[in-house]
Design a protein around this motif. Structure first.
Motif, PDB file in Angstrom:
ATOM      1  N   ARG A  35      -6.176 -15.971   9.012  1.00 39.83           N
ATOM      2  CA  ARG A  35      -6.203 -14.479   8.457  1.00 39.83           C
ATOM      3  C   ARG A  35      -3.820 -14.633   7.997  1.00 39.83           C
ATOM      4  N   VAL A  36      -3.744 -13.086   8.229  1.00 43.34           N
ATOM      5  CA  VAL A  36      -2.436 -12.437   7.970  1.00 43.34           C
ATOM      6  C   VAL A  36      -2.502 -10.965   8.438  1.00 43.34           C
ATOM      7  N   GLU A  37      -1.559 -10.120   9.270  1.00 39.53           N
ATOM      8  CA  GLU A  37      -2.292  -8.946   9.454  1.00 39.53           C
ATOM      9  C   GLU A  37      -0.088  -8.972   9.271  1.00 39.53           C
ATOM     10  N   LEU A  38      -0.838  -7.736   8.753  1.00 40.57           N
ATOM     11  CA  LEU A  38       0.665  -7.050   8.735  1.00 40.57           C
ATOM     12  C   LEU A  38       0.870  -5.395   8.850  1.00 40.57           C
ATOM     13  N   ILE A  39       2.513  -5.669   9.160  1.00 44.06           N
ATOM     14  CA  ILE A  39       2.470  -4.245   9.926  1.00 44.06           C
ATOM     15  C   ILE A  39       2.791  -3.277   8.792  1.00 44.06           C
ATOM     16  N   PHE A  40       3.200  -1.958   8.310  1.00 47.42           N
ATOM     17  CA  PHE A  40       3.797  -1.532   7.512  1.00 47.42           C
ATOM     18  C   PHE A  40       4.579   0.322   7.913  1.00 47.42           C
ATOM     19  N   GLN A  41       5.665  -0.001   7.471  1.00 48.50           N
ATOM     20  CA  GLN A  41       6.334   1.616   8.226  1.00 48.50           C
ATOM     21  C   GLN A  41       6.940   2.067   7.380  1.00 48.50           C
ATOM     22  N   ASP A  42       6.779   3.603   6.724  1.00 43.11           N
ATOM     23  CA  ASP A  42       7.172   4.470   6.240  1.00 43.11           C
ATOM     24  C   ASP A  42       8.823   4.909   6.856  1.00 43.11           C
ATOM     25  N   THR A  43       9.373   6.258   5.842  1.00 40.04           N
ATOM     26  CA  THR A  43      10.612   6.433   6.687  1.00 40.04           C
ATOM     27  C   THR A  43      10.477   7.609   6.640  1.00 40.04           C
ATOM     28  N   HIS A  44       8.730   7.811   6.945  1.00 42.51           N
ATOM     29  CA  HIS A  44       8.760   9.294   7.993  1.00 42.51           C
ATOM     30  C   HIS A  44       7.935   8.803  10.152  1.00 42.51           C
ATOM     31  N   GLU A  45       8.058   7.293   9.652  1.00 45.50           N
ATOM     32  CA  GLU A  45       7.528   7.043  10.991  1.00 45.50           C
ATOM     33  C   GLU A  45       6.295   6.392  11.175  1.00 45.50           C
ATOM     34  N   ALA A  61      -6.143  -2.664  -6.766  1.00 47.33           N
ATOM     35  CA  ALA A  61      -4.577  -2.784  -5.483  1.00 47.33           C
ATOM     36  C   ALA A  61      -3.737  -2.036  -6.247  1.00 47.33           C
ATOM     37  N   SER A  62      -2.950  -0.801  -5.823  1.00 45.23           N
ATOM     38  CA  SER A  62      -1.608  -0.493  -6.465  1.00 45.23           C
ATOM     39  C   SER A  62      -2.249   1.191  -7.466  1.00 45.23           C
ATOM     40  N   GLN A  63      -3.532   1.142  -7.622  1.00 44.94           N
ATOM     41  CA  GLN A  63      -4.061   1.701  -8.856  1.00 44.94           C
ATOM     42  C   GLN A  63      -5.694   3.047  -7.631  1.00 44.94           C
ATOM     43  N   SER A  64      -5.692   2.702  -7.057  1.00 42.65           N
ATOM     44  CA  SER A  64      -6.567   3.038  -5.900  1.00 42.65           C
ATOM     45  C   SER A  64      -5.852   3.929  -5.404  1.00 42.65           C
ATOM     46  N   LEU A  65      -6.716   5.722  -4.799  1.00 39.50           N
ATOM     47  CA  LEU A  65      -6.037   5.905  -4.099  1.00 39.50           C
ATOM     48  C   LEU A  65      -7.111   5.995  -2.845  1.00 39.50           C
ATOM     49  N   VAL A  66      -6.504   5.212  -1.572  1.00 41.69           N
ATOM     50  CA  VAL A  66      -7.040   5.261  -0.312  1.00 41.69           C
ATOM     51  C   VAL A  66      -6.769   6.536   0.663  1.00 41.69           C
ATOM     52  N   GLY A  67      -5.799   7.241   0.148  1.00 43.22           N
ATOM     53  CA  GLY A  67      -6.053   8.307   1.426  1.00 43.22           C
ATOM     54  C   GLY A  67      -4.551   8.796   1.714  1.00 43.22           C
ATOM     55  N   TYR A  68      -3.878   9.914   2.680  1.00 36.54           N
ATOM     56  CA  TYR A  68      -2.993  10.583   2.881  1.00 36.54           C
ATOM     57  C   TYR A  68      -2.452  10.910   3.282  1.00 36.54           C
ATOM     58  N   PHE A  69      -0.989  10.705   4.143  1.00 34.06           N
ATOM     59  CA  PHE A  69      -0.722  11.062   5.623  1.00 34.06           C
ATOM     60  C   PHE A  69      -0.980  12.809   5.680  1.00 34.06           C
ATOM     61  N   SER A  70      -1.268  13.544   6.724  1.00 34.35           N
ATOM     62  CA  SER A  70      -1.031  14.880   6.416  1.00 34.35           C
ATOM     63  C   SER A  70      -0.082  15.439   6.840  1.00 34.35           C
ATOM     64  N   PRO A  86       1.055  -0.994  -0.148  1.00 34.10           N
ATOM     65  CA  PRO A  86       0.164   0.248  -0.039  1.00 34.10           C
ATOM     66  C   PRO A  86       0.530   1.359   0.275  1.00 34.10           C
ATOM     67  N   LEU A  87       2.236   1.448   0.689  1.00 39.87           N
ATOM     68  CA  LEU A  87       3.209   1.858   0.420  1.00 39.87           C
ATOM     69  C   LEU A  87       4.330   2.127   0.409  1.00 39.87           C
ATOM     70  N   SER A  88       4.899   2.780  -0.015  1.00 40.25           N
ATOM     71  CA  SER A  88       6.903   2.201   0.123  1.00 40.25           C
ATOM     72  C   SER A  88       7.554   2.230   1.211  1.00 40.25           C
ATOM     73  N   SER A  89       7.016   1.027   1.645  1.00 38.59           N
ATOM     74  CA  SER A  89       7.783   0.884   3.114  1.00 38.59           C
ATOM     75  C   SER A  89       8.668  -0.472   3.490  1.00 38.59           C
ATOM     76  N   SER A  90       8.762   0.008   5.106  1.00 41.33           N
ATOM     77  CA  SER A  90       9.243  -1.878   5.367  1.00 41.33           C
ATOM     78  C   SER A  90       8.139  -2.333   5.772  1.00 41.33           C
ATOM     79  N   VAL A  91       8.565  -3.807   6.126  1.00 41.50           N
ATOM     80  CA  VAL A  91       7.532  -4.762   6.828  1.00 41.50           C
ATOM     81  C   VAL A  91       7.947  -5.146   8.067  1.00 41.50           C
ATOM     82  N   GLU A  92       7.183  -4.417   9.090  1.00 37.46           N
ATOM     83  CA  GLU A  92       7.949  -4.681  10.444  1.00 37.46           C
ATOM     84  C   GLU A  92       7.344  -5.347  11.025  1.00 37.46           C
ATOM     85  N   ASN A  93       6.139  -6.272  11.155  1.00 36.10           N
ATOM     86  CA  ASN A  93       5.738  -6.823  11.206  1.00 36.10           C
ATOM     87  C   ASN A  93       5.028  -8.203  10.186  1.00 36.10           C
TER      88      ASN A  93
END
Length: 222
Positions: A143-153, A213-222, A114-121
């Motif tokens: 089920r599978v749960e993943l946590i993604f974190q970008d360079t801005h935390e 997937a990859s083409q539809s925008l969900v939103g932005y971090f402010s 969903p974003l350029s990030s690191s898979v934290e968990n």
């Protein structure tokens, strides 16, 4: 992660460029073999059903290439194809919004970052494959749960839950691996995806909206 292991993972991801996802190779191969055997034995009915099964597997495991839109750096895109079921506000310190997306057999089954990030968990729970209408499905289904974190935390959590499906949830990613937005990281056939988003997020989807997937925008971090 060692350098050698990281290179192996990157190579696996970069090789996933065939028109059919590699996760479907075994089923498609066995179906082709069955079709050939039934054709040799002149079992026309079984030959016909094996042909239909082959077409079904090719459709379900299709792996289309997609042009990634040029969204802003702080954007989040849909990790799956499907329809938005619900959007909820949460009373939670970590996550403020929850978006549920329903994917069916008609949707492309590949999962994309969903974003350029690191898979934290990564948390994997094996379980049942009950229908979505079952009251127990949200509690005991695989089920599978993943946590993604970008360079801005900025951090988001993505949960994939199977509905009635003939295949497991497949992951092609490991913890601490860096992903580019839109890159493939797994596969889920017929399931529910839930995206948990923090307070500093602006949601840009609506209930009933169809997402790619990859083409539809969900939103932005402010």
């Amino acid at each position: 992660m060692t350098i050698r292991k990281k290179k192996i993972v990157e190579k696996k991801m970069n090789n996933n460029l065939l028109p059919v996802a590699k996760e479907g190779f075994s089923r498609i191969g066995f179906t082709i073999l069955a079709f050939i055997i039934f054709a040799i034995l002149d079992l026309e009915l079984l030959e016909f059903f094996s042909f239909l099964t082959l077409i079904f597997f090719i459709f379900v495991y299709r792996n289309p290439e997609r042009m990634i839109p040029n969204f802003e750096q702080m954007s989040v895109v849909s990790p799956v194809d499907g329809v938005v079921l619900s959007i909820e506000e949460l009373e939670n310190k970590e996550y403020a919004y929850k978006i549920e997306i329903n994917s069916s057999y008609l949707n492309v089954s590949l999962l994309r970052a969903p974003l350029s990030s690191s898979v934290e968990n990564i948390n994997i729970k094996h379980g049942a494959r009950l229908s979505q209408t079952s009251l127990l499905s949200r509690d005991i289904n695989e089920r599978v749960e993943l946590i993604f974190q970008d360079t801005h935390e900025n951090k988001i959590k993505v949960s994939h839950i199977l509905k009635q499906s003939f295949d497991d949830i497949k992951l092609d990613v490991i913890t601490k691996q860096n992903l580019v937005q839109g890159s493939r990281y797994g596969l889920m056939v017929n399931g529910i995806t839930t995206i948990y988003l923090p307070q500093n997020f602006r949601v840009n989807v609506s209930i009933g909206q169809e997402l790619n997937a990859s083409q539809s925008l969900v939103g932005y971090f402010s």
